[in-house]
Scaffold this active site. Structure first.
Site, PDB file in Angstrom:
ATOM      1  N   GLU A  89     -12.124  -8.963   6.102  1.00  0.00           N
ATOM      2  CA  GLU A  89     -11.368 -10.203   6.299  1.00  0.00           C
ATOM      3  C   GLU A  89      -9.988  -9.944   6.883  1.00  0.00           C
ATOM      4  O   GLU A  89      -9.417  -8.882   6.691  1.00  0.00           O
ATOM      5  CB  GLU A  89     -11.106 -10.872   4.947  1.00  0.00           C
ATOM      6  CG  GLU A  89     -12.317 -11.127   4.139  1.00  0.00           C
ATOM      7  CD  GLU A  89     -11.959 -11.687   2.760  1.00  0.00           C
ATOM      8  OE1 GLU A  89     -12.845 -11.721   1.920  1.00  0.00           O
ATOM      9  OE2 GLU A  89     -10.799 -12.084   2.549  1.00  0.00           O
ATOM     10  N   CYS A 102      -2.538 -10.499   8.307  1.00  0.00           N
ATOM     11  CA  CYS A 102      -2.800  -9.553   7.231  1.00  0.00           C
ATOM     12  C   CYS A 102      -4.174  -8.945   7.494  1.00  0.00           C
ATOM     13  O   CYS A 102      -5.172  -9.670   7.535  1.00  0.00           O
ATOM     14  CB  CYS A 102      -2.776 -10.309   5.901  1.00  0.00           C
ATOM     15  SG  CYS A 102      -3.338  -9.332   4.520  1.00  0.00           S
ATOM     16  N   CYS A 109     -12.815  -1.013  -2.029  1.00  0.00           N
ATOM     17  CA  CYS A 109     -11.587  -0.310  -2.400  1.00  0.00           C
ATOM     18  C   CYS A 109     -11.835   0.419  -3.715  1.00  0.00           C
ATOM     19  O   CYS A 109     -12.476  -0.117  -4.615  1.00  0.00           O
ATOM     20  CB  CYS A 109     -10.452  -1.318  -2.575  1.00  0.00           C
ATOM     21  SG  CYS A 109      -8.876  -0.567  -3.050  1.00  0.00           S
ATOM     22  N   CYS A 113      -7.873  -2.279  -9.213  1.00  0.00           N
ATOM     23  CA  CYS A 113      -6.867  -3.111  -9.889  1.00  0.00           C
ATOM     24  C   CYS A 113      -7.579  -4.295 -10.544  1.00  0.00           C
ATOM     25  O   CYS A 113      -8.442  -4.927  -9.934  1.00  0.00           O
ATOM     26  CB  CYS A 113      -5.812  -3.605  -8.897  1.00  0.00           C
ATOM     27  SG  CYS A 113      -4.904  -2.256  -8.118  1.00  0.00           S
ATOM     28  N   CYS A 116      -7.694  -7.900  -8.930  1.00  0.00           N
ATOM     29  CA  CYS A 116      -7.953  -7.985  -7.483  1.00  0.00           C
ATOM     30  C   CYS A 116      -9.438  -8.157  -7.189  1.00  0.00           C
ATOM     31  O   CYS A 116     -10.278  -7.399  -7.666  1.00  0.00           O
ATOM     32  CB  CYS A 116      -7.428  -6.732  -6.789  1.00  0.00           C
ATOM     33  SG  CYS A 116      -7.702  -6.737  -5.020  1.00  0.00           S
ATOM     34  N   GLY A 156      -8.688  -3.148   0.788  1.00  0.00           N
ATOM     35  CA  GLY A 156      -8.549  -1.700   0.922  1.00  0.00           C
ATOM     36  C   GLY A 156      -7.190  -1.171   0.512  1.00  0.00           C
ATOM     37  O   GLY A 156      -6.225  -1.923   0.411  1.00  0.00           O
ATOM     38  N   GLU A 157      -7.142   0.127   0.275  1.00  0.00           N
ATOM     39  CA  GLU A 157      -5.873   0.804  -0.005  1.00  0.00           C
ATOM     40  C   GLU A 157      -5.535   1.646   1.229  1.00  0.00           C
ATOM     41  O   GLU A 157      -6.171   2.675   1.473  1.00  0.00           O
ATOM     42  CB  GLU A 157      -6.018   1.680  -1.260  1.00  0.00           C
ATOM     43  CG  GLU A 157      -4.905   2.686  -1.490  1.00  0.00           C
ATOM     44  CD  GLU A 157      -3.493   2.121  -1.379  1.00  0.00           C
ATOM     45  OE1 GLU A 157      -3.200   1.059  -1.960  1.00  0.00           O
ATOM     46  OE2 GLU A 157      -2.673   2.749  -0.688  1.00  0.00           O
ATOM     47  N   SER A 188       1.247  -1.816   2.778  1.00  0.00           N
ATOM     48  CA  SER A 188       1.395  -2.011   1.335  1.00  0.00           C
ATOM     49  C   SER A 188       0.482  -1.043   0.589  1.00  0.00           C
ATOM     50  O   SER A 188      -0.701  -0.928   0.895  1.00  0.00           O
ATOM     51  CB  SER A 188       1.031  -3.452   0.992  1.00  0.00           C
ATOM     52  OG  SER A 188       1.028  -3.648  -0.400  1.00  0.00           O
ATOM     53  N   SER A 211       3.047  -2.105  -4.323  1.00  0.00           N
ATOM     54  CA  SER A 211       2.535  -3.068  -5.298  1.00  0.00           C
ATOM     55  C   SER A 211       2.878  -2.545  -6.680  1.00  0.00           C
ATOM     56  O   SER A 211       2.222  -1.640  -7.186  1.00  0.00           O
ATOM     57  CB  SER A 211       1.018  -3.189  -5.151  1.00  0.00           C
ATOM     58  OG  SER A 211       0.716  -3.717  -3.890  1.00  0.00           O
ATOM     59  N   LEU A 212       3.910  -3.125  -7.278  1.00  0.00           N
ATOM     60  CA  LEU A 212       4.380  -2.601  -8.569  1.00  0.00           C
ATOM     61  C   LEU A 212       3.741  -3.375  -9.721  1.00  0.00           C
ATOM     62  O   LEU A 212       3.044  -2.818 -10.555  1.00  0.00           O
ATOM     63  CB  LEU A 212       5.917  -2.677  -8.613  1.00  0.00           C
ATOM     64  CG  LEU A 212       6.585  -1.888  -9.727  1.00  0.00           C
ATOM     65  CD1 LEU A 212       6.275  -0.409  -9.633  1.00  0.00           C
ATOM     66  CD2 LEU A 212       8.101  -2.116  -9.694  1.00  0.00           C
ATOM     67  N   ASN A 287      -2.997 -15.617  -6.837  1.00  0.00           N
ATOM     68  CA  ASN A 287      -4.094 -16.455  -6.361  1.00  0.00           C
ATOM     69  C   ASN A 287      -5.263 -16.303  -7.317  1.00  0.00           C
ATOM     70  O   ASN A 287      -5.877 -15.232  -7.366  1.00  0.00           O
ATOM     71  CB  ASN A 287      -4.569 -15.978  -4.979  1.00  0.00           C
ATOM     72  CG  ASN A 287      -3.924 -16.750  -3.859  1.00  0.00           C
ATOM     73  OD1 ASN A 287      -3.763 -17.965  -3.941  1.00  0.00           O
ATOM     74  ND2 ASN A 287      -3.542 -16.035  -2.816  1.00  0.00           N
ATOM     75  N   CYS A 330      -7.139 -11.844  -1.319  1.00  0.00           N
ATOM     76  CA  CYS A 330      -7.871 -10.867  -0.520  1.00  0.00           C
ATOM     77  C   CYS A 330      -9.224 -10.569  -1.150  1.00  0.00           C
ATOM     78  O   CYS A 330      -9.352 -10.415  -2.355  1.00  0.00           O
ATOM     79  CB  CYS A 330      -7.044  -9.626  -0.245  1.00  0.00           C
ATOM     80  SG  CYS A 330      -6.797  -8.572  -1.633  1.00  0.00           S
TER      81      CYS A 330
HETATM   82  N1  SAH Z   1      -4.122  -1.741  -1.738  1.00  0.00           N
HETATM   83  C1  SAH Z   1      -2.877  -2.164  -1.194  1.00  0.00           C
HETATM   84  C2  SAH Z   1      -2.977  -3.270  -0.171  1.00  0.00           C
HETATM   85  C3  SAH Z   1      -3.961  -4.370  -0.397  1.00  0.00           C
HETATM   86  S1  SAH Z   1      -3.617  -5.531  -1.685  1.00  0.00           S
HETATM   87  C4  SAH Z   1      -1.907  -2.514  -2.292  1.00  0.00           C
HETATM   88  O1  SAH Z   1      -2.269  -2.401  -3.459  1.00  0.00           O
HETATM   89  O2  SAH Z   1      -0.760  -2.821  -2.010  1.00  0.00           O
HETATM   90  C5  SAH Z   1      -2.234  -6.433  -1.116  1.00  0.00           C
HETATM   91  C6  SAH Z   1      -1.416  -7.080  -2.206  1.00  0.00           C
HETATM   92  O3  SAH Z   1      -2.094  -8.225  -2.757  1.00  0.00           O
HETATM   93  C7  SAH Z   1      -1.143  -6.167  -3.377  1.00  0.00           C
HETATM   94  O4  SAH Z   1       0.186  -6.317  -3.805  1.00  0.00           O
HETATM   95  C8  SAH Z   1      -2.124  -6.692  -4.412  1.00  0.00           C
HETATM   96  O5  SAH Z   1      -1.756  -6.291  -5.689  1.00  0.00           O
HETATM   97  C9  SAH Z   1      -2.051  -8.166  -4.156  1.00  0.00           C
HETATM   98  N2  SAH Z   1      -3.138  -8.977  -4.710  1.00  0.00           N
HETATM   99  C10 SAH Z   1      -4.404  -8.618  -4.983  1.00  0.00           C
HETATM  100  N3  SAH Z   1      -5.104  -9.650  -5.469  1.00  0.00           N
HETATM  101  C11 SAH Z   1      -4.263 -10.713  -5.472  1.00  0.00           C
HETATM  102  C12 SAH Z   1      -4.397 -12.074  -5.847  1.00  0.00           C
HETATM  103  N4  SAH Z   1      -5.539 -12.563  -6.304  1.00  0.00           N
HETATM  104  N5  SAH Z   1      -3.314 -12.877  -5.718  1.00  0.00           N
HETATM  105  C13 SAH Z   1      -2.146 -12.396  -5.237  1.00  0.00           C
HETATM  106  N6  SAH Z   1      -1.960 -11.133  -4.862  1.00  0.00           N
HETATM  107  C14 SAH Z   1      -3.008 -10.295  -4.978  1.00  0.00           C
END
Ligand code: SAH
Length: 340
Positions: A89, A102, A109, A113, A116, A156-157, A188, A211-212, A287, A330
């Site tokens: 996507e 984006c 991935c 997390c 996610c 993805g990461e 990111s 992503s903290l 989201n 995502c």
């Molecule tokens: N793997 C990378 C990049 C992809 S995720 C990373 O972790 O940064 C991009 C961002 O979207 C990250 O900050 C992730 O934690 C966040 N994210 C994932 N699911 C989400 C959701 N449902 N709503 C809002 N942000 C989300």
């Protein structure tokens, strides 16, 4: 057959030299691909017929296609089908400063997390540089407008597909190519620490976002398994090294999860952690997705959190919301495809 979008101009120069041609031909090809948006080698009229035929035998121009599109007023979401039948996507956002996209970096991935959608499916494979570049080209083609900003924050990461991401940045930043400004490209990561050091060296000044999502290890480890390997302290030290080396400001993303990481104490802890650092915090309203139980913090809580960071002199913004109506979290569009 190889995808011609996979190559940096430097790599393509080497390839054309190996084919017995002068290396400036690579720049001509780049010009056709990225400036004139050629879709076939036959359009490249300033190349000799023989050379065009050689190129046709060796390369394809692109390998992915748009499978589905969802539109809202300021956001489009695209589902792409890849050559092996997989789906990824991208999301296009209309800002007042221009169009930003984006893009996805992997199929699935491995980071897992908990909040996610993308992490529900293990990594199938890395995306090739060209497959990431094409997400931009196809969307530009669809909306007939130039995209000025790119964030690698889709499925993805990116640091788990590091070499291809660096190539991708080189390809889209190339002045003879899409010419997307290096300051307009953001990657990111969930915090693969050793790659933060590599990125400082290799990325040519592209932006880094981390992503903290939590300010203490216990909470972060419960949300993000990677934190069991690289602790918050390891990330902070790597980010400090990154800032020392590049002089760039780093973004910390913090998704707001109701009653999980959004208390006033969490805000104070986050402020302490980031105090004095050349950074800013992007608070992201979560989201919600139907497959995962987390809820979004309400706006009142988000504002309170924001106020505390401000009071503590931390630069902070609240992410403008795009597309919560159209499954823009995502991984959601691809998941829907699979559930059918
Ligand atoms: N793997 C990378 C990049 C992809 S995720 C990373 O972790 O940064 C991009 C961002 O979207 C990250 O900050 C992730 O934690 C966040 N994210 C994932 N699911 C989400 C959701 N449902 N709503 C809002 N942000 C989300």
């Amino acid at each position: 057959m190889e995808n011609i979008y996979d190559y940096t101009r430097e790599e393509l120069e080497k390839i054309v030299e190996d084919l017995g041609e002068k290396k400036f031909k690579a720049t001509q090809i780049y010009n056709w691909l990225y400036k004139k948006k050629a879709k076939s080698f036959d359009e490249m009229t300033d190349l000799k017929k023989d050379f065009i035929n050689t190129l046709k035998e060796k390369f394809i121009i692109g390998s992915i296609k748009i499978d589905k599109k969802e539109e809202d007023k300021d956001v489009n979401k695209y589902l792409f089908k890849l050559h092996d039948g997989e789906y990824i996507e991208a999301v296009l956002m209309h800002h007042d400063y221009g169009l930003s996209i984006c893009v996805s970096s992997e199929i699935g991935c491995n980071m897992g997390c908990k909040f996610c959608e993308s992490g529900r499916r293990k990594k199938v494979r890395n995306l090739e540089p060209g497959e990431i570049v094409e997400q931009i080209l196809l969307v530009e083609d669809d909306v007939k407008q130039r995209i000025s900003h790119v964030v690698v924050m889709g499925i993805g990461e990116p640091f788990d597909n590091y070499d291809n991401i660096i190539k991708f940045i080189k390809i889209i930043n190339d002045p003879k190519g899409l010419e997307i400004g290096i300051r307009h490209i953001t990657v990111s990561t969930c915090g693969l620490v050793f790659k933060i050091d590599s990125f400082a060296r290799d990325a040519g000044g592209a932006n880094l976002a981390i992503s903290l999502h939590a300010a203490n290890d216990e909470l972060r480890s419960s949300l993000m398994p990677i934190n069991k390997v690289y602790k918050i302290n390891d990330i902070m030290n790597a980010v400090k090294r990154y800032i020392d080396k590049t002089g760039r400001r780093v973004t910390f993303e913090y998704i707001m999860l109701d009653s999980v990481n959004d208390s006033l104490e969490d805000a104070e802890d986050l402020s302490k952690l980031l105090k004095g650092m050349n950074c800013y915090v992007n608070l992201i309203p979560y989201n919600e997705t139907e497959n995962i139980g987390y809820k979004r913090s309400n706006m009142f809580k988000i504002m309170k959190f924001y106020d505390i960071l401000k009071k503590n002199n931390i630069n902070v913004t609240i992410r403008r919301e795009f597309g919560s109506k159209i499954s823009a979290a995502c991984g959601q569009l691809r998941s829907k495809k699979e559930d059918k």
